[in-house]
Design a protein around this motif. Structure first.
Motif, PDB file in Angstrom:
ATOM      1  N   ASP A 125      11.281  -0.683  12.275  1.00  4.49           N
ATOM      2  CA  ASP A 125      10.773   0.687  12.097  1.00  4.49           C
ATOM      3  C   ASP A 125      11.688   1.505  11.182  1.00  4.49           C
ATOM      4  O   ASP A 125      11.213   2.281  10.340  1.00  4.49           O
ATOM      5  N   ILE A 126      12.997   1.326  11.344  1.00  3.97           N
ATOM      6  CA  ILE A 126      13.938   2.086  10.515  1.00  3.97           C
ATOM      7  C   ILE A 126      13.862   1.641   9.060  1.00  3.97           C
ATOM      8  O   ILE A 126      13.937   2.468   8.135  1.00  3.97           O
ATOM      9  N   ASP A 127      13.668   0.348   8.803  1.00  2.17           N
ATOM     10  CA  ASP A 127      13.567  -0.136   7.420  1.00  2.17           C
ATOM     11  C   ASP A 127      12.331   0.416   6.724  1.00  2.17           C
ATOM     12  O   ASP A 127      12.387   0.832   5.554  1.00  2.17           O
ATOM     13  N   ILE A 128      11.198   0.445   7.436  1.00  2.00           N
ATOM     14  CA  ILE A 128       9.969   1.013   6.839  1.00  2.00           C
ATOM     15  C   ILE A 128      10.155   2.504   6.585  1.00  2.00           C
ATOM     16  O   ILE A 128       9.729   3.037   5.547  1.00  2.00           O
ATOM     17  N   TRP A 129      10.797   3.179   7.510  1.00  6.74           N
ATOM     18  CA  TRP A 129      11.020   4.622   7.365  1.00  6.74           C
ATOM     19  C   TRP A 129      11.922   4.929   6.166  1.00  6.74           C
ATOM     20  O   TRP A 129      11.641   5.837   5.376  1.00  6.74           O
ATOM     21  N   GLN A 130      13.001   4.161   5.999  1.00  2.06           N
ATOM     22  CA  GLN A 130      13.903   4.373   4.869  1.00  2.06           C
ATOM     23  C   GLN A 130      13.220   4.054   3.546  1.00  2.06           C
ATOM     24  O   GLN A 130      13.437   4.729   2.533  1.00  2.06           O
ATOM     25  N   LYS A 131      12.368   3.043   3.524  1.00  3.39           N
ATOM     26  CA  LYS A 131      11.665   2.689   2.293  1.00  3.39           C
ATOM     27  C   LYS A 131      10.693   3.787   1.884  1.00  3.39           C
ATOM     28  O   LYS A 131      10.545   4.102   0.696  1.00  3.39           O
ATOM     29  N   CYS A 132      10.054   4.411   2.866  1.00  4.31           N
ATOM     30  CA  CYS A 132       9.150   5.526   2.548  1.00  4.31           C
ATOM     31  C   CYS A 132       9.922   6.747   2.069  1.00  4.31           C
ATOM     32  O   CYS A 132       9.459   7.466   1.166  1.00  4.31           O
ATOM     33  N   ARG A 133      11.077   6.996   2.648  1.00  2.06           N
ATOM     34  CA  ARG A 133      11.887   8.139   2.213  1.00  2.06           C
ATOM     35  C   ARG A 133      12.372   7.959   0.778  1.00  2.06           C
ATOM     36  O   ARG A 133      12.528   8.944   0.038  1.00  2.06           O
ATOM     37  N   ASP A 134      12.608   6.748   0.371  1.00  2.00           N
ATOM     38  CA  ASP A 134      13.058   6.494  -1.003  1.00  2.00           C
ATOM     39  C   ASP A 134      11.954   6.725  -2.026  1.00  2.00           C
ATOM     40  O   ASP A 134      12.248   6.970  -3.205  1.00  2.00           O
ATOM     41  N   ARG A 135      10.704   6.659  -1.611  1.00  2.00           N
ATOM     42  CA  ARG A 135       9.580   6.851  -2.538  1.00  2.00           C
ATOM     43  C   ARG A 135       9.208   8.313  -2.729  1.00  2.00           C
ATOM     44  O   ARG A 135       8.391   8.629  -3.596  1.00  2.00           O
ATOM     45  N   GLU A 136       9.782   9.221  -1.944  1.00  2.00           N
ATOM     46  CA  GLU A 136       9.333  10.619  -1.952  1.00  2.00           C
ATOM     47  C   GLU A 136       9.599  11.302  -3.288  1.00  2.00           C
ATOM     48  O   GLU A 136       8.753  12.048  -3.796  1.00  2.00           O
ATOM     49  N   ALA A 137      10.761  11.072  -3.892  1.00  2.00           N
ATOM     50  CA  ALA A 137      11.080  11.748  -5.156  1.00  2.00           C
ATOM     51  C   ALA A 137      10.143  11.302  -6.271  1.00  2.00           C
ATOM     52  O   ALA A 137       9.663  12.125  -7.077  1.00  2.00           O
ATOM     53  N   GLU A 138       9.834  10.021  -6.337  1.00  2.00           N
ATOM     54  CA  GLU A 138       8.940   9.515  -7.385  1.00  2.00           C
ATOM     55  C   GLU A 138       7.523  10.029  -7.191  1.00  2.00           C
ATOM     56  O   GLU A 138       6.858  10.428  -8.160  1.00  2.00           O
ATOM     57  N   ILE A 139       7.050  10.058  -5.943  1.00  2.00           N
ATOM     58  CA  ILE A 139       5.689  10.537  -5.684  1.00  2.00           C
ATOM     59  C   ILE A 139       5.586  12.030  -5.936  1.00  2.00           C
ATOM     60  O   ILE A 139       4.564  12.522  -6.436  1.00  2.00           O
ATOM     61  N   GLN A 140       6.629  12.786  -5.617  1.00  2.69           N
ATOM     62  CA  GLN A 140       6.607  14.228  -5.881  1.00  2.69           C
ATOM     63  C   GLN A 140       6.498  14.513  -7.382  1.00  2.69           C
ATOM     64  O   GLN A 140       5.756  15.404  -7.805  1.00  2.69           O
ATOM     65  N   LYS A 141       7.226  13.770  -8.195  1.00  3.85           N
ATOM     66  CA  LYS A 141       7.153  13.957  -9.644  1.00  3.85           C
ATOM     67  C   LYS A 141       5.765  13.611 -10.172  1.00  3.85           C
ATOM     68  O   LYS A 141       5.205  14.342 -11.007  1.00  3.85           O
TER      69      LYS A 141
END
Length: 468
Positions: A125-141
């Protein structure tokens, strides 16, 4: 934000002291509450409170019911119930203090419809959560580019993924109502997730993003301030601040929240003060108020015909003159009640460095005095070497020591007026000429070699005679 021994790590998780957010300085997480009851045991027969406080990205906090009676501590990563799927958050408060926080935020702890807390998060669960957090900056742009392509008057300030990665919440600010139906379709097609749009105010945007204020400290809304009270320009007028929008506005573009901090103190101090538009009727004319100093309890008045000359009056004298005007009595003049300059001046206050701050110029090089040794001296000032420095002083030389105004290297001149002793006469020859006495011990001319050429004296001075 982090304390001295436990700084904030990646994604807001505490690191360093390993106290799981219960350190004494209470600075591991944003808007955290120090659990001062964590080290106390419950009385006999009491059960721990079955609700916990969980923090998600930034300052979003929610309350969940611990129906499974899990042993939780501050800083544990848990899986919680969501509208669809599950979410991942961090426990920020447990125990009886959760009941106090729920009461403060108008949450009913007896409500059985509170969302549940599933379990402690596993490593998957923590690995999936961290992977989603890493995508936030790219998706926001990418989402901002889509909004600009559709000419939408909105600002996408933040993106938050759900813990399982099935949904993303977009926070935006806008002046007017925005039709973003086409934007949701484009983002769902581009990212392959469910989209939720949530509009927030400018103050909430500054709370989520954080920053440094004009005071040099972190924003109050992102550290400790939880409620946003309305701020008006009258707060600046009561505190006698210049109505400059650039100085009164904060990071969010609205009036600063700190304008309300000291407003109550100013309102209490202004109760005894007369209004700023009061007029005093004197025999010399009508006097108008020009300036008010709350701390010194002083008001400045001037005559209507003489705007340049101001007279400082105390608060008590002004109220006394207004009472006379209410009885239809005129005041003689303002000069009679004016405060003298000697009384108005205060002694200079000497502030001590109690904080221990160093001077701003502590790293500057000290100014060296001007060196005059490099300047060329005149030949007359150059000191001549003393030839007799190595010689020992004899008693005769001590007696013949020159005066201070004479040069020590200059030889003393002979005294011509001193009488000399007469020399004995030389014996005469038979011819009546003085005989030449030769030293028998001296070597002969033949033995000594060729005769040396004696140089003549070039000194034209006459030698002293035997008679002086």
């Amino acid at each position: 934000m982090g304390c001295s021994s436990c700084s904030t790590g990646k994604d807001g998780q505490p690191k360093g002291c390993k106290n799981n957010g219960t350190c004494g300085t209470d600075g591991c997480n944003k808007l955290t509450v120090f659990d001062w009851l964590s080290n106390m045991s419950l009385p006999n027969g009491e059960k721990p409170f079955d609700c916990v406080e969980v923090r998600f990205k930034n300052s979003r906090k929610e309350f969940f019911r611990n129906s499974e009676n899990l042993s939780l501590s501050i800083g544990d990563v848990v899986a919680t119930q969501a509208q669809s799927g599950h979410d991942i958050g961090m426990v920020t408060l447990t125990g009886e203090l959760v009941k106090v926080q729920m009461k403060k935020k108008n949450e009913d702890h007896t409500n059985q419809e509170l969302p549940k807390l599933y379990r402690k998060a596993s490593q998957k669960d923590i690995d999936i959560w961290q992977k989603c957090r890493d995508r936030e900056a790219e998706i926001q742009k990418r989402s901002r580019e889509l909004a600009i392509a559709l000419n939408l008057q909105m600002k996408l300030s933040d993106v938050e993924f759900q813990g399982d990665g099935s949904k993303a919440t977009f926070y935006y600010t806008a002046e007017e109502r925005v039709d973003f139906r086409q934007l949701i379709k484009d983002m769902a097609k581009a990212f392959g997730i469910r989209i939720e749009m949530r509009q927030i105010g400018y103050r909430q945007e500054a709370q989520r993003l954080g920053g440094i204020g004009s005071c040099g400290r972190e924003l109050c809304c992102s550290t400790w301030l939880t409620d946003f009270r309305s701020v008006s320009t009258s707060a600046a007028r009561y505190q006698q601040l210049s109505l400059n929008p650039q100085k009164l506005a904060g990071q969010c573009g609205k009036l600063k929240c700190c304008l309300n901090y000291e407003l109550d103190v100013y309102l209490d101090a202004l109760k005894d003060f007369p209004a700023s538009d009061t007029k005093i009727i004197t025999e010399k004319g009508v006097a108008l108020c020009q300036k008010v100093d709350i701390f010194k309890a002083t008001l400045w008045f001037c005559y209507k015909d003489d705007w340049a000359n101001w007279h400082a009056l105390s608060k008590e004298h002004v109220n006394e003159m207004l009472e006379k005007n209410k009885r239809n009595e005129k005041v003689t003049s303002l000069e009679e009640y004016a405060i003298e300059e000697s009384e108005e001046k205060e002694q200079e206050k000497v502030f001590e460095n109690v904080v221990g701050q160093d001077s701003l110029t502590r790293f500057d090089k000290p100014k060296q005095p001007k060196n005059n040794r490099n300047k060329k001296r005149s030949p007359a000032r150059k000191q001549q070497p003393n030839a007799n420095a190595t010689k020992t002083a004899t008693p005769e030389r001590k007696q013949n020591k020159p005066a201070n105004n004479q040069n020590p290297n200059q030889k003393p001149k002979p005294n011509r007026n001193k009488p000399r002793k007469p020399r004995p006469p030389r014996p005469a020859n038979a011819e009546g000429k003085p005989s030449e006495q030769k030293n028998q011990n001296s070597p002969s001319k033949e033995a000594t070699g060729p005769k040396k050429n004696n140089k003549r004296r070039t000194n034209n001075k006459k030698r002293p005679t035997d008679n002086g």
